[in-house]
Design a protein around this motif. Structure first.
Motif, PDB file in Angstrom:
ATOM      1  N   SER A 127       0.833  -1.216   0.000  1.00  0.00           N
ATOM      2  CA  SER A 127       0.000   0.000   0.000  1.00  0.00           C
ATOM      3  C   SER A 127       0.860   1.256   0.000  1.00  0.00           C
ATOM      4  O   SER A 127       0.479   2.288  -0.536  1.00  0.00           O
ATOM      5  CB  SER A 127      -0.903   0.007   1.223  1.00  0.00           C
ATOM      6  OG  SER A 127      -0.131  -0.045   2.421  1.00  0.00           O
ATOM      7  N   HIS A 128       2.003   1.187   0.657  1.00  0.00           N
ATOM      8  CA  HIS A 128       2.998   2.265   0.677  1.00  0.00           C
ATOM      9  C   HIS A 128       4.293   1.680   1.200  1.00  0.00           C
ATOM     10  O   HIS A 128       4.342   0.495   1.553  1.00  0.00           O
ATOM     11  CB  HIS A 128       2.516   3.485   1.467  1.00  0.00           C
ATOM     12  CG  HIS A 128       2.214   3.267   2.929  1.00  0.00           C
ATOM     13  ND1 HIS A 128       1.324   2.331   3.387  1.00  0.00           N
ATOM     14  CD2 HIS A 128       2.689   3.889   4.035  1.00  0.00           C
ATOM     15  CE1 HIS A 128       1.257   2.388   4.707  1.00  0.00           C
ATOM     16  NE2 HIS A 128       2.084   3.322   5.132  1.00  0.00           N
ATOM     17  N   THR A 129       5.351   2.488   1.259  1.00  0.00           N
ATOM     18  CA  THR A 129       6.682   1.921   1.515  1.00  0.00           C
ATOM     19  C   THR A 129       7.063   1.822   2.991  1.00  0.00           C
ATOM     20  O   THR A 129       8.159   1.365   3.301  1.00  0.00           O
ATOM     21  CB  THR A 129       7.764   2.758   0.802  1.00  0.00           C
ATOM     22  OG1 THR A 129       7.415   4.123   0.921  1.00  0.00           O
ATOM     23  CG2 THR A 129       7.887   2.372  -0.645  1.00  0.00           C
ATOM     24  N   HIS A 130       6.208   2.277   3.908  1.00  0.00           N
ATOM     25  CA  HIS A 130       6.539   2.147   5.330  1.00  0.00           C
ATOM     26  C   HIS A 130       6.875   0.688   5.667  1.00  0.00           C
ATOM     27  O   HIS A 130       6.148  -0.218   5.263  1.00  0.00           O
ATOM     28  CB  HIS A 130       5.342   2.601   6.187  1.00  0.00           C
ATOM     29  CG  HIS A 130       5.419   4.029   6.584  1.00  0.00           C
ATOM     30  ND1 HIS A 130       4.311   4.745   6.944  1.00  0.00           N
ATOM     31  CD2 HIS A 130       6.481   4.866   6.713  1.00  0.00           C
ATOM     32  CE1 HIS A 130       4.683   5.977   7.262  1.00  0.00           C
ATOM     33  NE2 HIS A 130       5.989   6.071   7.130  1.00  0.00           N
ATOM     34  N   PRO A 131       7.945   0.479   6.447  1.00  0.00           N
ATOM     35  CA  PRO A 131       8.357  -0.905   6.734  1.00  0.00           C
ATOM     36  C   PRO A 131       7.335  -1.719   7.530  1.00  0.00           C
ATOM     37  O   PRO A 131       7.351  -2.947   7.433  1.00  0.00           O
ATOM     38  CB  PRO A 131       9.661  -0.766   7.513  1.00  0.00           C
ATOM     39  CG  PRO A 131       9.880   0.667   7.719  1.00  0.00           C
ATOM     40  CD  PRO A 131       8.911   1.461   6.930  1.00  0.00           C
ATOM     41  N   ASP A 132       6.437  -1.067   8.278  1.00  0.00           N
ATOM     42  CA  ASP A 132       5.405  -1.880   8.939  1.00  0.00           C
ATOM     43  C   ASP A 132       4.378  -2.395   7.918  1.00  0.00           C
ATOM     44  O   ASP A 132       3.425  -3.089   8.300  1.00  0.00           O
ATOM     45  CB  ASP A 132       4.735  -1.138  10.123  1.00  0.00           C
ATOM     46  CG  ASP A 132       4.067   0.153   9.733  1.00  0.00           C
ATOM     47  OD1 ASP A 132       4.584   0.866   8.847  1.00  0.00           O
ATOM     48  OD2 ASP A 132       3.008   0.475  10.321  1.00  0.00           O
ATOM     49  N   HIS A 133       4.580  -2.085   6.636  1.00  0.00           N
ATOM     50  CA  HIS A 133       3.746  -2.621   5.553  1.00  0.00           C
ATOM     51  C   HIS A 133       4.556  -3.382   4.497  1.00  0.00           C
ATOM     52  O   HIS A 133       3.973  -3.970   3.598  1.00  0.00           O
ATOM     53  CB  HIS A 133       2.966  -1.490   4.877  1.00  0.00           C
ATOM     54  CG  HIS A 133       2.007  -0.820   5.810  1.00  0.00           C
ATOM     55  ND1 HIS A 133       0.649  -1.040   5.779  1.00  0.00           N
ATOM     56  CD2 HIS A 133       2.225   0.036   6.844  1.00  0.00           C
ATOM     57  CE1 HIS A 133       0.074  -0.342   6.752  1.00  0.00           C
ATOM     58  NE2 HIS A 133       1.003   0.320   7.410  1.00  0.00           N
ATOM     59  N   SER A 134       5.885  -3.294   4.600  1.00  0.00           N
ATOM     60  CA  SER A 134       6.705  -3.846   3.515  1.00  0.00           C
ATOM     61  C   SER A 134       7.937  -4.621   3.992  1.00  0.00           C
ATOM     62  O   SER A 134       8.700  -5.121   3.168  1.00  0.00           O
ATOM     63  CB  SER A 134       7.170  -2.702   2.601  1.00  0.00           C
ATOM     64  OG  SER A 134       8.014  -1.811   3.313  1.00  0.00           O
TER      65      SER A 134
ATOM     66  N   GLY B  73      -0.330  12.371   2.030  1.00  0.00           N
ATOM     67  CA  GLY B  73      -0.530  13.078   3.299  1.00  0.00           C
ATOM     68  C   GLY B  73       0.167  12.306   4.399  1.00  0.00           C
ATOM     69  O   GLY B  73       1.002  12.831   5.124  1.00  0.00           O
ATOM     70  N   HIS B  74      -0.149  11.017   4.488  1.00  0.00           N
ATOM     71  CA  HIS B  74       0.535  10.120   5.430  1.00  0.00           C
ATOM     72  C   HIS B  74       1.984   9.946   4.947  1.00  0.00           C
ATOM     73  O   HIS B  74       2.930  10.259   5.663  1.00  0.00           O
ATOM     74  CB  HIS B  74      -0.208   8.792   5.474  1.00  0.00           C
ATOM     75  CG  HIS B  74       0.431   7.742   6.312  1.00  0.00           C
ATOM     76  ND1 HIS B  74       0.457   7.808   7.682  1.00  0.00           N
ATOM     77  CD2 HIS B  74       1.083   6.599   5.974  1.00  0.00           C
ATOM     78  CE1 HIS B  74       1.107   6.746   8.143  1.00  0.00           C
ATOM     79  NE2 HIS B  74       1.505   6.001   7.138  1.00  0.00           N
ATOM     80  N   THR B  75       2.147   9.417   3.760  1.00  0.00           N
ATOM     81  CA  THR B  75       3.408   9.477   3.015  1.00  0.00           C
ATOM     82  C   THR B  75       3.029   9.963   1.621  1.00  0.00           C
ATOM     83  O   THR B  75       1.842  10.000   1.280  1.00  0.00           O
ATOM     84  CB  THR B  75       4.075   8.093   2.880  1.00  0.00           C
ATOM     85  OG1 THR B  75       3.139   7.200   2.252  1.00  0.00           O
ATOM     86  CG2 THR B  75       4.505   7.527   4.220  1.00  0.00           C
TER      87      THR B  75
ATOM     88  N   PHE C 205      -5.807   1.052   4.794  1.00  0.00           N
ATOM     89  CA  PHE C 205      -4.412   0.987   5.265  1.00  0.00           C
ATOM     90  C   PHE C 205      -4.160   1.973   6.413  1.00  0.00           C
ATOM     91  O   PHE C 205      -4.754   1.818   7.454  1.00  0.00           O
ATOM     92  CB  PHE C 205      -3.446   1.114   4.078  1.00  0.00           C
ATOM     93  CG  PHE C 205      -3.701   0.033   3.072  1.00  0.00           C
ATOM     94  CD1 PHE C 205      -3.428  -1.296   3.394  1.00  0.00           C
ATOM     95  CD2 PHE C 205      -4.309   0.305   1.849  1.00  0.00           C
ATOM     96  CE1 PHE C 205      -3.722  -2.327   2.502  1.00  0.00           C
ATOM     97  CE2 PHE C 205      -4.611  -0.720   0.956  1.00  0.00           C
ATOM     98  CZ  PHE C 205      -4.313  -2.021   1.289  1.00  0.00           C
ATOM     99  N   ASP C 206      -3.323   3.000   6.195  1.00  0.00           N
ATOM    100  CA  ASP C 206      -2.991   3.860   7.341  1.00  0.00           C
ATOM    101  C   ASP C 206      -3.915   5.065   7.513  1.00  0.00           C
ATOM    102  O   ASP C 206      -3.674   5.897   8.392  1.00  0.00           O
ATOM    103  CB  ASP C 206      -1.518   4.264   7.293  1.00  0.00           C
ATOM    104  CG  ASP C 206      -0.640   3.145   7.856  1.00  0.00           C
ATOM    105  OD1 ASP C 206      -1.213   2.148   8.359  1.00  0.00           O
ATOM    106  OD2 ASP C 206       0.590   3.255   7.802  1.00  0.00           O
ATOM    107  N   TYR C 207      -4.969   5.164   6.710  1.00  0.00           N
ATOM    108  CA  TYR C 207      -6.096   6.039   7.070  1.00  0.00           C
ATOM    109  C   TYR C 207      -6.966   5.115   7.902  1.00  0.00           C
ATOM    110  O   TYR C 207      -8.011   4.643   7.471  1.00  0.00           O
ATOM    111  CB  TYR C 207      -6.767   6.615   5.817  1.00  0.00           C
ATOM    112  CG  TYR C 207      -5.806   7.575   5.149  1.00  0.00           C
ATOM    113  CD1 TYR C 207      -5.785   8.917   5.532  1.00  0.00           C
ATOM    114  CD2 TYR C 207      -4.844   7.126   4.242  1.00  0.00           C
ATOM    115  CE1 TYR C 207      -4.846   9.798   4.997  1.00  0.00           C
ATOM    116  CE2 TYR C 207      -3.904   8.001   3.701  1.00  0.00           C
ATOM    117  CZ  TYR C 207      -3.909   9.323   4.081  1.00  0.00           C
ATOM    118  OH  TYR C 207      -2.975  10.186   3.576  1.00  0.00           O
TER     119      TYR C 207
HETATM  120 ZN    ZN Z   1       2.330   4.049   7.124  1.00  0.00          ZN
END
Ligand code: ZN
Length: 298
Positions: free
Chosen positions: A64-71, A150-152, A169-171
């Motif tokens: 969903s995005h590159t944040h490590p808690d997702h990737s 906005g988040h990333t 995801f993070d929304y």
């Molecule tokens: Zn995130």
């Protein structure tokens, strides 16, 4: 379903529960069992990912995005295609490049260690990118990426329009909307929340809260309002002038820094600075004492 900690979203879409109840530094993943077997996000914990890999012939992975808690666990599927947002393609799966995006230079090393040690992050390059023009078709399931910066700057939600299911995801509709990077933006975050709310989804699947089926409009409004509440809190702290560092010590956003203090304090500072920028634009806060301090403007 041999895998423990799975919840049903539809007859072929499942929420794979993340370690630590899906709270940071983990998140829930999404498993789609269709003509193609697809895993969305890999921050649910390395053991769970290895178990999924043993049980399912995963066709490909999407982030969903590159944040490590997702990737963090993309590497478990390094023999499969990995689709990431166009805006994150250059930095995805590269711990050094990501640290440059997400923290200051002084904190880069600490951030890298945190991602490796606590999330099991290993470098793993993506193979494909997507954007809002992409439509993912897995068989009977199709998902539309919705660009929600906005988040990333590389955050996407996915919408399964036929049944009104939003993967947000993070929304995430928790009490902690997060916009703590240089690339994060409060106006963009607000726009993204409005865009998602306007879809009037029937079901929301959140990375850190799981499946939400009730009062979704109200939930989005509450999530949005937390941003306003933070702004008011920061404004009230500026009855007496303060520097950003002094505001960070008051911690109006995190409240406390229970782990890797240096990182959390940095992100608190980033979020406070973004609020100050908005408050200044609105004429509610002004700089004083040679622009080192901030104070209420009335
Ligand atoms: Zn995130």
């Amino acid at each position: 379903m041999g895998c423990s900690g799975v919840e049903t979203v539809t007859d072929n879409i499942f929420l794979v529960k993340g370690k630590n109840k899906g709270r940071f530094p983990y998140s829930h993943s999404i498993l789609i069992l269709d003509k193609e077997i697809v895993l969305i996000d890999t921050g649910c914990g390395i053991e769970t990912l290895k178990q999924l890999k043993r049980e399912y012939d995963v066709s490909y992975v999407i982030n969903s995005h590159t944040h490590p808690d997702h990737s963090a666990g993309n590497w478990v599927f390094k023999d499969r295609p990995i689709h990431v947002p166009e805006e994150g393609f250059d930095t995805s799966g590269n711990v050094v490049a990501l640290s440059k995006r997400f923290v200051s230079e002084e904190l880069a090393q600490i951030w890298q260690e945190f991602a490796k040690k606590h999330m099991g992050f290993k470098n793993c390059s993506p193979t494909d990118s997507y954007d809002e023009r992409t439509i993912f078709n897995f068989g009977k399931t199709s998902l539309e990426p919705i660009y929600t910066p906005g988040h990333t700057r590389d955050h996407y939600c996915f919408y399964q329009r036929r049944e009104g299911i939003l993967f947000s995801f993070d929304y995430d509709l928790t009490s902690f909307p997060w916009y703590g990077h240089r690339e994060s933006s409060i106006p963009e975050f607000r726009e993204s929340v409005k865009k998602l709310k306007a879809l009037s989804p029937r079901v929301v699947v959140s990375s850190h809260r799981g499946i939400i089926t009730e009062n979704i409009g109200v939930e989005f409004a509450k999530f949005y309002k937390i941003i306003d509440e933070r702004e008011e809190k920061i404004l009230s702290l500026l009855e007496n002038e303060k520097t950003v560092d002094q505001l960070v010590e008051c911690s109006p956003i995190y409240g406390k820094f229970p782990y890797v203090k240096s990182l959390l304090k940095y992100w608190e500072g980033q979020m406070i600075e973004k609020h100050l920028e908005q408050l200044e634009l609105d004429g509610r806060v002004k700089k004083t004492l040679g622009a080192t301090h901030y104070k209420q403007a009335f």
